[in-house]
Scaffold this active site. Structure first.
Site, PDB file in Angstrom:
ATOM      1  N   GLY A  15       0.828  -1.206   0.000  1.00  0.00           N
ATOM      2  CA  GLY A  15       0.000   0.000   0.000  1.00  0.00           C
ATOM      3  C   GLY A  15       0.856   1.247   0.000  1.00  0.00           C
ATOM      4  O   GLY A  15       1.963   1.260  -0.536  1.00  0.00           O
ATOM      5  N   LYS A  21      -0.934  -0.689   9.883  1.00  0.00           N
ATOM      6  CA  LYS A  21      -0.621  -1.789  10.798  1.00  0.00           C
ATOM      7  C   LYS A  21      -0.268  -1.256  12.185  1.00  0.00           C
ATOM      8  O   LYS A  21      -0.655  -1.829  13.185  1.00  0.00           O
ATOM      9  CB  LYS A  21       0.552  -2.586  10.222  1.00  0.00           C
ATOM     10  CG  LYS A  21       0.575  -4.023  10.654  1.00  0.00           C
ATOM     11  CD  LYS A  21       1.721  -4.765   9.984  1.00  0.00           C
ATOM     12  CE  LYS A  21       1.498  -4.900   8.492  1.00  0.00           C
ATOM     13  NZ  LYS A  21       2.701  -5.354   7.778  1.00  0.00           N
ATOM     14  N   THR A  27      -4.471  -2.969   6.408  1.00  0.00           N
ATOM     15  CA  THR A  27      -5.389  -3.080   5.272  1.00  0.00           C
ATOM     16  C   THR A  27      -4.644  -3.617   4.059  1.00  0.00           C
ATOM     17  O   THR A  27      -3.658  -3.026   3.619  1.00  0.00           O
ATOM     18  CB  THR A  27      -6.000  -1.706   4.915  1.00  0.00           C
ATOM     19  OG1 THR A  27      -4.951  -0.789   4.582  1.00  0.00           O
ATOM     20  CG2 THR A  27      -6.842  -1.168   6.059  1.00  0.00           C
ATOM     21  N   ASN A  29      -4.059  -4.209   0.278  1.00  0.00           N
ATOM     22  CA  ASN A  29      -4.419  -3.437  -0.912  1.00  0.00           C
ATOM     23  C   ASN A  29      -4.492  -4.301  -2.161  1.00  0.00           C
ATOM     24  O   ASN A  29      -3.637  -5.153  -2.395  1.00  0.00           O
ATOM     25  CB  ASN A  29      -3.395  -2.323  -1.140  1.00  0.00           C
ATOM     26  CG  ASN A  29      -3.487  -1.235  -0.090  1.00  0.00           C
ATOM     27  OD1 ASN A  29      -3.306  -1.506   1.100  1.00  0.00           O
ATOM     28  ND2 ASN A  29      -3.771  -0.031  -0.508  1.00  0.00           N
ATOM     29  N   GLU A  79      -9.076  -1.238   0.031  1.00  0.00           N
ATOM     30  CA  GLU A  79      -8.272  -1.747   1.142  1.00  0.00           C
ATOM     31  C   GLU A  79      -9.121  -2.599   2.064  1.00  0.00           C
ATOM     32  O   GLU A  79     -10.125  -2.134   2.579  1.00  0.00           O
ATOM     33  CB  GLU A  79      -7.685  -0.581   1.937  1.00  0.00           C
ATOM     34  CG  GLU A  79      -6.864   0.361   1.092  1.00  0.00           C
ATOM     35  CD  GLU A  79      -6.113   1.361   1.953  1.00  0.00           C
ATOM     36  OE1 GLU A  79      -5.709   1.005   3.068  1.00  0.00           O
ATOM     37  OE2 GLU A  79      -5.956   2.496   1.494  1.00  0.00           O
ATOM     38  N   HIS A  84      -9.260 -10.830  11.600  1.00  0.00           N
ATOM     39  CA  HIS A  84      -8.584 -12.035  12.070  1.00  0.00           C
ATOM     40  C   HIS A  84      -7.134 -11.665  12.347  1.00  0.00           C
ATOM     41  O   HIS A  84      -6.570 -10.812  11.650  1.00  0.00           O
ATOM     42  CB  HIS A  84      -8.635 -13.139  11.006  1.00  0.00           C
ATOM     43  CG  HIS A  84      -7.864 -14.374  11.393  1.00  0.00           C
ATOM     44  ND1 HIS A  84      -8.342 -15.262  12.333  1.00  0.00           N
ATOM     45  CD2 HIS A  84      -6.663 -14.843  10.978  1.00  0.00           C
ATOM     46  CE1 HIS A  84      -7.441 -16.235  12.482  1.00  0.00           C
ATOM     47  NE2 HIS A  84      -6.424 -16.006  11.668  1.00  0.00           N
ATOM     48  N   TYR A  91       1.575 -10.431   1.684  1.00  0.00           N
ATOM     49  CA  TYR A  91       1.832  -9.757   0.404  1.00  0.00           C
ATOM     50  C   TYR A  91       2.092 -10.811  -0.668  1.00  0.00           C
ATOM     51  O   TYR A  91       2.757 -11.818  -0.413  1.00  0.00           O
ATOM     52  CB  TYR A  91       3.065  -8.855   0.512  1.00  0.00           C
ATOM     53  CG  TYR A  91       2.876  -7.642   1.394  1.00  0.00           C
ATOM     54  CD1 TYR A  91       2.067  -6.583   0.984  1.00  0.00           C
ATOM     55  CD2 TYR A  91       3.528  -7.550   2.624  1.00  0.00           C
ATOM     56  CE1 TYR A  91       1.899  -5.468   1.795  1.00  0.00           C
ATOM     57  CE2 TYR A  91       3.376  -6.427   3.433  1.00  0.00           C
ATOM     58  CZ  TYR A  91       2.551  -5.395   3.008  1.00  0.00           C
ATOM     59  OH  TYR A  91       2.395  -4.294   3.810  1.00  0.00           O
ATOM     60  N   ARG A 104     -20.980   3.093   5.330  1.00  0.00           N
ATOM     61  CA  ARG A 104     -21.040   4.570   5.367  1.00  0.00           C
ATOM     62  C   ARG A 104     -20.143   5.153   4.276  1.00  0.00           C
ATOM     63  O   ARG A 104     -19.275   4.462   3.754  1.00  0.00           O
ATOM     64  CB  ARG A 104     -20.587   5.089   6.746  1.00  0.00           C
ATOM     65  CG  ARG A 104     -19.137   4.729   7.071  1.00  0.00           C
ATOM     66  CD  ARG A 104     -18.634   5.389   8.352  1.00  0.00           C
ATOM     67  NE  ARG A 104     -17.313   4.918   8.719  1.00  0.00           N
ATOM     68  CZ  ARG A 104     -16.176   5.450   8.275  1.00  0.00           C
ATOM     69  NH1 ARG A 104     -16.188   6.450   7.412  1.00  0.00           N
ATOM     70  NH2 ARG A 104     -15.010   4.968   8.666  1.00  0.00           N
ATOM     71  N   PHE A 109     -11.487  12.976   9.226  1.00  0.00           N
ATOM     72  CA  PHE A 109     -11.548  12.967  10.687  1.00  0.00           C
ATOM     73  C   PHE A 109     -10.600  14.007  11.230  1.00  0.00           C
ATOM     74  O   PHE A 109      -9.552  14.282  10.647  1.00  0.00           O
ATOM     75  CB  PHE A 109     -11.201  11.575  11.219  1.00  0.00           C
ATOM     76  CG  PHE A 109     -12.233  10.544  10.863  1.00  0.00           C
ATOM     77  CD1 PHE A 109     -13.364  10.353  11.643  1.00  0.00           C
ATOM     78  CD2 PHE A 109     -12.092   9.777   9.711  1.00  0.00           C
ATOM     79  CE1 PHE A 109     -14.334   9.431  11.290  1.00  0.00           C
ATOM     80  CE2 PHE A 109     -13.058   8.849   9.350  1.00  0.00           C
ATOM     81  CZ  PHE A 109     -14.173   8.674  10.144  1.00  0.00           C
TER      82      PHE A 109
HETATM   83  P1  ADP Z   1       0.374  -1.393   3.337  1.00  0.00           P
HETATM   84  O1  ADP Z   1       0.485   0.108   3.299  1.00  0.00           O
HETATM   85  O2  ADP Z   1       1.482  -2.082   2.594  1.00  0.00           O
HETATM   86  O3  ADP Z   1      -0.999  -1.842   2.876  1.00  0.00           O
HETATM   87  P2  ADP Z   1      -0.506  -1.969   6.042  1.00  0.00           P
HETATM   88  O4  ADP Z   1       0.089  -1.353   7.279  1.00  0.00           O
HETATM   89  O5  ADP Z   1      -1.884  -1.501   5.655  1.00  0.00           O
HETATM   90  O6  ADP Z   1       0.540  -1.778   4.875  1.00  0.00           O
HETATM   91  O7  ADP Z   1      -0.508  -3.554   6.260  1.00  0.00           O
HETATM   92  C1  ADP Z   1      -1.161  -4.347   5.302  1.00  0.00           C
HETATM   93  C2  ADP Z   1      -0.553  -5.727   5.195  1.00  0.00           C
HETATM   94  O8  ADP Z   1      -0.603  -6.384   6.462  1.00  0.00           O
HETATM   95  C3  ADP Z   1      -1.352  -6.613   4.257  1.00  0.00           C
HETATM   96  O9  ADP Z   1      -0.923  -6.467   2.913  1.00  0.00           O
HETATM   97  C4  ADP Z   1      -1.079  -8.013   4.802  1.00  0.00           C
HETATM   98  O10 ADP Z   1       0.076  -8.564   4.190  1.00  0.00           O
HETATM   99  C5  ADP Z   1      -0.795  -7.783   6.289  1.00  0.00           C
HETATM  100  N1  ADP Z   1      -1.895  -8.160   7.197  1.00  0.00           N
HETATM  101  C6  ADP Z   1      -1.704  -8.863   8.350  1.00  0.00           C
HETATM  102  N2  ADP Z   1      -2.871  -9.053   8.991  1.00  0.00           N
HETATM  103  C7  ADP Z   1      -3.840  -8.473   8.221  1.00  0.00           C
HETATM  104  C8  ADP Z   1      -5.271  -8.360   8.375  1.00  0.00           C
HETATM  105  N3  ADP Z   1      -5.917  -8.880   9.432  1.00  0.00           N
HETATM  106  N4  ADP Z   1      -5.959  -7.704   7.408  1.00  0.00           N
HETATM  107  C9  ADP Z   1      -5.302  -7.176   6.338  1.00  0.00           C
HETATM  108  N5  ADP Z   1      -3.956  -7.254   6.152  1.00  0.00           N
HETATM  109  C10 ADP Z   1      -3.217  -7.892   7.085  1.00  0.00           C
HETATM  110 MG    MG Z   2      -2.814  -1.014   3.632  1.00  0.00          MG
END
Ligand code: ADP
Ligand code: MG
Length: 170
Positions: A15, A21, A27, A29, A79, A84, A91, A104, A109
């Site tokens: 992302g 995280k 989230t 992507n 996203e 879980h 990735y 919504r 915010f």
């Molecule tokens: P990015 O900016 O790369 O999307 P994030 O901080 O949003 O980084 O973290 C997303 C990554 O975290 C996902 O691509 C996945 O590999 C990992 N991940 C671990 N647990 C989850 C979860 N419960 N839901 C979504 N992604 C998760």
């Molecule tokens: Mg993300």
């Protein structure tokens, strides 16, 4: 929204490195190919549904589609936060989702705390709504088992017409 429930899948890409995280709400992507295939009646905003990583179990999810106003983003994104706790990042794996309902619209915010509170409220709403029998049954849809029976499902390398079939492969 007539396109709901909407089934799609695609590779999990990096992302924007915004540190979702670190907020405790990672989230996953989707690539632009998946975002660009969204039906036009699916507006930006927050959705709830079901998701599975690779051939794994199907979990509840919340998804944000939009321009991410809080971060003044210029890029549209899809996203998915899977409800879980995973042991590892995923990735490069194929994420399959069904968007079931709308929660919504997207909004700005005033603080990070307000954003996190809103997301946690979205997660609560998703958990509740998905227990309704008509939504619960989508968890068992063939769409989620088709990955296990077909190792050739690689949407990122298929032609647009094939990938359309897979995206709506239902
Ligand atoms: P990015 O900016 O790369 O999307 P994030 O901080 O949003 O980084 O973290 C997303 C990554 O975290 C996902 O691509 C996945 O590999 C990992 N991940 C671990 N647990 C989850 C979860 N419960 N839901 C979504 N992604 C998760
Ligand atoms: Mg993300």
């Amino acid at each position: 929204m007539k396109s709901l429930p909407y089934f799609c899948r695609g590779e999990v890409i990096r992302g924007f490195g915004r540190g979702s995280k670190e907020l405790g709400i990672p989230t996953a992507n989707f690539p632009d190919t998946v975002v660009d295939n969204l039906p036009t009646d699916i507006s930006t905003g927050i959705y709830y549904g079901w998701a599975c990583v690779g051939n794994g179990d199907v979990y509840k999810m919340v998804m944000s589609i939009g321009w991410n106003p809080y971060y003044k983003n210029t890029k549209k994104s899809m996203e998915t936060h899977v409800i879980h706790k995973f042991k590892e990042d995923f990735y490069g794996e194929i994420l399959s989702v069904v968007m079931v309902g709308y929660i919504r619209p997207e909004r700005s915010f005033d603080s990070l705390e307000a954003l996190i509170a809103a997301i946690n409220s979205d997660i609560g709403e998703a958990k509740g709504k998905l227990e309704l029998p008509e939504h619960r049954k989508l968890k068992d849809d063939n769409f989620f088992t088709s990955m296990a029976s077909s190792s050739s499902v690689l949407p990122t390398t298929t032609s647009p017409s094939t990938s359309q079939t897979i995206m709506n492969g239902h």
